[in-house]
Design a protein around this motif. Structure first.
Motif, mmCIF file in Angstrom:
data_model
loop_
_atom_site.group_PDB
_atom_site.id
_atom_site.type_symbol
_atom_site.label_atom_id
_atom_site.label_comp_id
_atom_site.label_asym_id
_atom_site.label_seq_id
_atom_site.Cartn_x
_atom_site.Cartn_y
_atom_site.Cartn_z
ATOM 1 N N PRO A 1 20.564 -6.691 -3.440
ATOM 2 C CA PRO A 1 21.434 -5.557 -3.765
ATOM 3 C C PRO A 1 20.692 -4.354 -4.360
ATOM 4 C CG PRO A 1 22.442 -7.603 -4.487
ATOM 5 C CD PRO A 1 21.042 -7.942 -4.047
ATOM 6 N N GLN A 2 19.497 -4.569 -4.897
ATOM 7 C CA GLN A 2 18.746 -3.469 -5.509
ATOM 8 C C GLN A 2 17.694 -2.851 -4.586
ATOM 9 O OE1 GLN A 2 18.935 -6.575 -7.178
ATOM 10 N NE2 GLN A 2 20.723 -5.902 -8.317
ATOM 11 N N ILE A 3 17.297 -3.521 -3.524
ATOM 12 C CA ILE A 3 16.170 -3.060 -2.689
ATOM 13 C C ILE A 3 16.638 -2.756 -1.280
ATOM 14 C CG2 ILE A 3 13.947 -3.719 -1.701
ATOM 15 C CD1 ILE A 3 13.472 -5.414 -4.191
ATOM 16 N N ASP A 4 16.202 -1.591 -0.762
ATOM 17 C CA ASP A 4 16.413 -1.195 0.631
ATOM 18 C C ASP A 4 15.061 -1.054 1.313
ATOM 19 O OD1 ASP A 4 19.145 -0.991 0.518
ATOM 20 O OD2 ASP A 4 19.148 1.159 0.106
ATOM 21 N N VAL A 5 14.980 -1.486 2.562
ATOM 22 C CA VAL A 5 13.801 -1.277 3.396
ATOM 23 C C VAL A 5 14.281 -0.598 4.667
ATOM 24 C CG1 VAL A 5 11.884 -2.353 4.625
ATOM 25 C CG2 VAL A 5 12.676 -3.327 2.460
ATOM 26 N N ALA A 6 13.637 0.499 5.060
ATOM 27 C CA ALA A 6 14.081 1.249 6.235
ATOM 28 C C ALA A 6 12.907 1.592 7.136
ATOM 29 C CB ALA A 6 14.792 2.526 5.807
ATOM 30 N N VAL A 7 13.193 1.622 8.431
ATOM 31 C CA VAL A 7 12.236 2.070 9.446
ATOM 32 C C VAL A 7 12.948 3.118 10.279
ATOM 33 C CG1 VAL A 7 10.861 1.397 11.441
ATOM 34 C CG2 VAL A 7 11.098 -0.177 9.520
ATOM 35 N N GLU A 8 12.278 4.249 10.498
ATOM 36 C CA GLU A 8 12.866 5.343 11.276
ATOM 37 C C GLU A 8 11.806 5.933 12.186
ATOM 38 O OE1 GLU A 8 14.967 9.705 10.538
ATOM 39 O OE2 GLU A 8 14.802 8.269 8.891
ATOM 40 N N ALA A 9 12.196 6.268 13.407
ATOM 41 C CA ALA A 9 11.287 6.905 14.358
ATOM 42 C C ALA A 9 12.071 7.908 15.177
ATOM 43 C CB ALA A 9 10.638 5.869 15.260
ATOM 44 N N GLY A 10 11.436 9.051 15.463
ATOM 45 C CA GLY A 10 12.153 10.051 16.238
ATOM 46 C C GLY A 10 11.348 11.286 16.542
ATOM 47 N N PHE A 11 12.056 12.272 17.068
ATOM 48 C CA PHE A 11 11.479 13.524 17.523
ATOM 49 C C PHE A 11 12.087 14.677 16.728
ATOM 50 C CE2 PHE A 11 11.527 10.519 20.979
ATOM 51 C CZ PHE A 11 10.256 10.634 21.536
ATOM 52 N N PRO A 12 11.283 15.471 16.017
ATOM 53 C CA PRO A 12 11.832 16.593 15.254
ATOM 54 C C PRO A 12 12.296 17.748 16.134
ATOM 55 C CG PRO A 12 9.460 16.482 14.981
ATOM 56 C CD PRO A 12 9.860 15.277 15.762
ATOM 57 N N SER A 13 11.837 17.790 17.392
ATOM 58 C CA SER A 13 12.192 18.902 18.272
ATOM 59 C C SER A 13 12.354 18.410 19.703
ATOM 60 C CB SER A 13 11.099 19.976 18.190
ATOM 61 O OG SER A 13 11.471 21.110 18.917
ATOM 62 N N LEU A 14 13.349 17.562 19.928
ATOM 63 C CA LEU A 14 13.518 16.927 21.238
ATOM 64 C C LEU A 14 14.196 17.831 22.253
ATOM 65 C CD1 LEU A 14 13.151 14.351 22.895
ATOM 66 C CD2 LEU A 14 15.394 13.622 22.095
ATOM 67 N N PHE A 15 15.172 18.645 21.826
ATOM 68 C CA PHE A 15 15.872 19.501 22.779
ATOM 69 C C PHE A 15 16.073 20.889 22.203
ATOM 70 C CE2 PHE A 15 18.797 16.722 20.540
ATOM 71 C CZ PHE A 15 19.698 17.603 19.975
#
Length: 197
Positions: free
Chosen positions: A161-175
């Motif tokens: 409940p106290q810890i989050d783990v996140a992974v994110e990947a993407g394009f800052p200027s895709l369209f």
């Protein structure tokens, strides 16, 4: 790092583009200093102040951020907007539109900027959140034909409940007119929630 300083007020000390809702590689602490995007280790920081104006299924929190976007040359700026989140069952729609106004070196990339991020999320279980991030992004001077759109996928898990783990990947200027498919970013973050008092 965000701290609740009063029942409705939160103050944060921010150190990355991800903390100002941008999908971009040039964060404050740049580990790989090899190209024009990542010229030096440290770029800048900021202070984020939020007020929880409305809570519940529809939550609204006006916010202001005082930023140092870069240190060489100095690029101080003020961003103001509001974090808005609507939840229904396992689904979340959120946005954090803001206007950023540069105070110095506007001719060197610190111009007035408009940002309209949008997150569409679903919680498959109580400890997982999958989010599609998109949005509209442009300098005010060229907003009509100089905008670009971003797209990223994020997965967040809460092993405790106290810890989050996140992974994110993407394009800052895709369209958009200013699209660039070669520019992409990936983040791995670990968050901790707890009481400091």
């Amino acid at each position: 790092m965000w701290v609740g300083v009063a029942p409705r007020w939160t103050v944060g000390f921010i150190h990355s583009n991800d903390s100002v809702d941008r999908i971009a590689a040039d964060a404050t602490f740049c580990v790989r200093q090899r190209d024009a995007v990542c010229e030096r280790l440290y770029h800048g920081s900021g202070v984020d102040v939020r007020y929880s104006a409305l809570e519940g299924d529809l939550a609204v929190a006006p916010r202001a951020r005082l930023l140092v976007r870069d240190v060489d040359p100095a690029k101080p700026a003020l961003a103001f907007g509001a974090l808005v989140r609507w939840t229904r069952s396992r689904f979340i729609v959120a946005t954090d539109p803001y206007v950023r106004v540069g105070f110095a070196n506007t001719d060197r990339g610190n111009r007035t900027h408009l940002m309209l991020p949008v997150w569409l999320g679903v919680q498959p279980t109580c400890r997982w959140l999958v989010t599609l991030r998109t949005g509209w992004d442009a300098d005010a001077a060229v907003w009509n034909d100089g905008w670009h759109g971003q797209l990223a996928l994020a997965v967040r898990a809460a092993p405790t409940p106290q810890i989050d783990v996140a992974v994110e990947a993407g394009f800052p200027s895709l369209f958009g007119p200013q699209n660039n498919l070669k520019t992409r970013a990936a983040f791995v973050t670990v968050g901790w929630r707890g009481s400091v008092f």
